[in-house]
Write an enzyme that holds these catalytic residues in place. Sequence first.
Site, PDB file in Angstrom:
ATOM      1  N   HIS A 257      13.318 -17.331  20.422  1.00 46.58           N
ATOM      2  CA  HIS A 257      13.886 -16.056  20.049  1.00 46.58           C
ATOM      3  C   HIS A 257      12.568 -15.061  19.586  1.00 46.58           C
ATOM      4  O   HIS A 257      12.175 -15.475  18.345  1.00 46.58           O
ATOM      5  CB  HIS A 257      14.766 -15.961  19.121  1.00 46.58           C
ATOM      6  N   ASP A 259      11.438 -11.702  18.264  1.00 45.80           N
ATOM      7  CA  ASP A 259      11.714 -10.450  17.852  1.00 45.80           C
ATOM      8  C   ASP A 259      10.676  -9.333  18.435  1.00 45.80           C
ATOM      9  O   ASP A 259       9.383  -9.629  18.144  1.00 45.80           O
ATOM     10  CB  ASP A 259      11.892 -10.081  16.606  1.00 45.80           C
ATOM     11  N   ASP A 369      21.218 -12.059  18.347  1.00 37.17           N
ATOM     12  CA  ASP A 369      20.766 -11.746  17.025  1.00 37.17           C
ATOM     13  C   ASP A 369      21.068 -10.270  17.003  1.00 37.17           C
ATOM     14  O   ASP A 369      20.265  -9.496  16.092  1.00 37.17           O
ATOM     15  CB  ASP A 369      19.380 -12.229  16.762  1.00 37.17           C
ATOM     16  N   HIS A 573      16.446  -4.547  18.226  1.00 32.70           N
ATOM     17  CA  HIS A 573      17.690  -4.598  16.941  1.00 32.70           C
ATOM     18  C   HIS A 573      16.998  -4.957  15.436  1.00 32.70           C
ATOM     19  O   HIS A 573      17.953  -5.189  14.770  1.00 32.70           O
ATOM     20  CB  HIS A 573      18.423  -5.745  17.509  1.00 32.70           C
TER      21      HIS A 573
END
Length: 1002
Positions: A257, A259, A369, A573
Site C-alpha cells: 500500500h 500512499d 484505505d 485519499h
Amino acid sequence: MHDGASAVERRLRRLVETRLRPATAKARAACTTCAYPAPGRNLAFAAATGGPFRPLPAGEWWGAAFSTWWMAVDGDVPSSFAGGRIELRVDLGFDAAAPGFQAEALAFDASGVPLKAVTPRNAHLRLDAPGPFRVYLEAAANPTIAPDRPHSALLGDPRSAGDAPLYRFGGAEIVLVDDEADALCHDLDVLGGLAGALAPDDPWRHELLATIAHALDAIDPADPARGACAARARLAPLLARPAGPHAAVAVAVGHAHIDTAWLWPLEETPRKCARTIANVTALAEDYDDLVFAFSQAQQWAWVKSTSPLLWERLQAAVARDQIVAVGGMWVEADTNIPGGEALARQLLYGQLFFLEHCGRTCEEGWLPDCFGYSAALPQLLALAGMSGFVTQKLSWNDTNRFPHHTFSWEGIDGTRVLTHFPPVDTYNAELTPSELLTAGRNVAESGAARHSLVPFGYGDGGGGPTREMLERARRLSDLEGAPRVSIGPPARFFAAASAERAAAPVWVGELYLERHRGTLTSQAALKALNRRVELLLREAELWAATAAVRGVAAYPHDELEDAWKLLLVRQFHDILPGSSIAAVNDEAAVALGALAARLEGRILASLAVLAGPGERALVANARPQPAGPLAALGIGEEPVTDAAEVRGMVRAGGGFCLDNGALVLECDERGLIVSLVDRLSGRELVPAGAASALLELHPDLPAEWDAWDLEAATLQVGDEIVALEEMLLESAPGRVALRVRRRFGRSSAETVLSLAAGERRVGVEVVVDWHEVEHLLTLAFALDLHTAHESAEIQFGHLDRPIHENTSWDVARFERSAHRFVHLGEAGYGVALTNTATYGHSTARHARPGGGTTTTLRWSLLRGARFPDPRADAGTHRFGFALYPGADLAAAVAAGYADNIALRRLRGAAATAPVVSCDNPAVVLEAVKCAEDRSGDLVVRLYESLGGRAHATVHSARALVAAWRTDLLERPTNALALRADAHDVAVEMRPFEITTLRLRCT
C-alpha cells in the site's frame, strides 16, 4: 503470542532472538561506505556517482528531513564464501519497530542497474560470487512523522524542518548465510506463532509446544547452527500435518500500500514506487509463486517514466502473471469529495492505461484505505468493467461493527457489485499465523463462506512482500490448525467467493466510515480549489468540443488529458481529504491554482473562436439547465431585464428587514436571520426563538488523528459567534444585501445576506480570516421543517439519509458528505441549501414548541488541526451558500449547478447554439467532450438526477451518422436508432442511471 506465554514460548523467543537468528550469519566480512548529500531528489545516476563522496563510518549521523544522500558501499567477498548464499546487509539507521515511515534506499550496481530496495525489514542485497564489488545507494532520509509525536509534524514543512541529521548510519557488512539455520528460524516462526495464536486449552497447541521444546533441545546455545538439521527433523512431522477438510482458505496476494502522498512530498512517491517494484521483481526471481497486486495507474506510469530498466522488469513480471493490476483507477482516490465526472475519469484513465500496458483492464476495484465509499461507486465500477470490489477501512469503525465480509453492495441506481472486506483486518498483512487465524475466525462468522483475501506486504516505504512472508506462506499452505494459504490474484478469490455465495447478503447505500469524519472539512482551501478545477475542466471540455464539432478549432486532447491527470492525483485519499503534511498541501494548492489559471485561458480561447470577432453582448451558459432565456450549454445574447426594486429597511430594535417581493427576511440587531417568510406559501421558515446563518465555534480536539477525526461531542458544545463589529445595508439595482462583520478569538468573519428581485433565494456569503487552532467553525441554518431524512447530493444523484437517531448506525452518522446541495422537506414543501465549496455537514432534529420538530443543518467550514500540518486552514477563506424556500428536488439540482457555475459574459459576432441538448430536465448533461481515441466522435455523459424513470431525447446540432451507448471507457455496448432527421437519439433511463453516448456527426 498471547498474554501469559508458556515457559516453552519464552524460551523459544529468547533462543531465536539472541542465538539462532544471529547464527544465520555463518561468516561476516566488513565493507566501507562513502556518502554525500545530493543537491536534489532526482539526480541522474551518472551525475550522482561522480559526486564528492567522503567516508561515512558506522555511527555517523546523516540525512536532514527529506534530503537525499548517495552512498557508495565497497567490499570484497572472501573466496571462502564461494558456493554459499552471500548477502550485503545495510543498516541506514533503521528503527526495527516499524517496517516503513523512515529512511529507505534504492540500490544500484556499478553500471546503474537497479537491484532492490534497502528498507527496515528488508535490508539485504544478494551478491553473486567472491571478489570486489561496489553498490550505490540512493538513500532518502524520509523523517518519521507520527501522531504519537505531534511535534514531528514540523518536519513535514520545509519552513520548519531544519537541517539537523535524523539517522545514525549502522554500517554495511557481507554475510554468508547458513541456509539450514535460516530455514529453522522460519520453521519456528510459523510453528511458534501458531501455538501462540491457538486457544490455551487447544490440544494441538500443547502438541506443538512439546515438539518445539524437543527441537530446541537439539540446539547448543554456544553453537546454535550446528543443531539446526536435527531440530528441523524433529519439527518436520508437525509441518507435514495437513489442515482439516473444513479449514478456511486465505487467498494471499502480495501488496504494498503506497500512499501517493501523505507523510512525504508527492515528488518522493515515484521513488517509493521504484523501490517497491525493485523489491518485488527481485523477490519474484527466488519465489516463482509470488503474485503481487499493484494498484494506481499513476504509480505504474511513474515507474515507466523514471526507470526504464525497472519498467522492463515490471512488464516481464506482468507477462508471467506475477504482477497483476488492480483497482482500475488513476490513483486510489477519495470517493466522498471528488465529483462524479472526476470519479469517472479516475476509472477511464486508469483502465485505459492498464489496457494499453497489461493487455487487459482490471476486474476488481481496490480501495482499502479510503475514508468512506460513495453510493455512486457500484455503478461506476460496473460501467468500467469491474465485477468485484475490495475495501478494508471499515474495520476502523468506532461504533458499529460492519456485519459482512463478502457481500453484494448496491448503489443508488440499484447496481450491485460483489464486495469483499478482508477479515484479516489489514491491507499490510505479514502472513503470521495469528493474522490468518483471525481471518479464518472472522470468515466463519460470515456464514458459509470459507475463502477470504489477504493482502500481504509492508506499505508506505516498507517495500512490499518479503521472503519471510513467502516462507510463512509455504509452510502454511496446508497446516493443521491454520487456514490454508494459497498465493494468487484477487480474481482467484472472487471466483471462489462467487461459487460459495451465490446469494450474498446485500448492503444498500454508502459504506459510511464511522471515523475520519473531519476529512470532509480539513484543508478547506484545497477542497474549494478542487471544486473550482472540476467545474473548469467540465467547461473547458464543453467549449473545446463545441468548437471542434463546429470545425473552428482543433480539440486540445493532450492539454485536457494532462489537466485531468494533474487533478486526479491531487484527489488521492490523503491529499484532498486534508490529512497530509504541509509540503503536500502546499504543492497541491500551487498546482491546482496554476491549473485553474490555465483552464480559464483555455475556456476564454474556445469562447473567442466560437463567438468570433464582434461587439455583440453575449453570455455563455455552461450549466446543464437553461438560465432564463439562455439555452443550456450554449452561447446566447445578453438578455435585457428590468431591475425591479428590492426593499431594505431598518427594523425596530436595530435590525433590518429585506423584501424582494417573493421573500421577506428579517435580521435582528445581531445580524442573524430570525424570520424568513415565503410569500408564495405564506410559510415562516425560521423556528420561533431560533436564528439562521449563525456562525458557531466548537472546541475540536479529537482523541486521535487530528486532521482525520471529528468527535460527536464537538458538535454538541460550542459558542455562538454573535458579537457585532459592523452591520451595513447595501442596495444595488435589483438586489439588496446586509453585510455583517464580526471578530472572535484571533479571527474575523464577514457574512453577506442578499436577496435579488423576485427570487425565492437567500444568498449567504461568508469570508473568514481564520487563525484558530483545534476548533471547528460551523454555519447553522435553523428551519421550521418536520422531516426524518435529508437528500444530499452525491456523484450522479442524491442519497437519502435518516436524520433521526433510532439506531446506533444513525447516531454514528453525525457528520455526512454532500456536494452542491442538501434538500430537506416535508409533504408538499421543501427547502434546498446549496454550497460552492463545502462538503461536511450535520443535520439534527429538535422538539418544536407546540408540537412537532424543527430541523437544523450545520455546514462545517473550517478546522484548525495541528497534525500532520500545524498550519492547517490558517488564512482567508470564502464560502458561498444559498437557501431556496419552496424548492423540490428538481429545483435543488438546478440550484446546485447554478450556484457553482457562473455565466460568462463576452463580446462576439453571434450566438452559438448548444452542440447537444436534452429535452428532459430530470436528465442532466454532465460532460460533453471529444472521444479519447481522437476519432472526432462526440462523447456525452448524462444521468437521471431525481431517482425516477426518464425518457429523454438527446439532440445533436450536427446531423448524426451513428450513435452508441458506451461503457466508461467509451467502448460501444449497443447501437442506438436515429430519428428520421438524424439529429435525435431516444434514451430510456432508470433511476440515477449514468449513460454515456458516443455520437458520430457528419
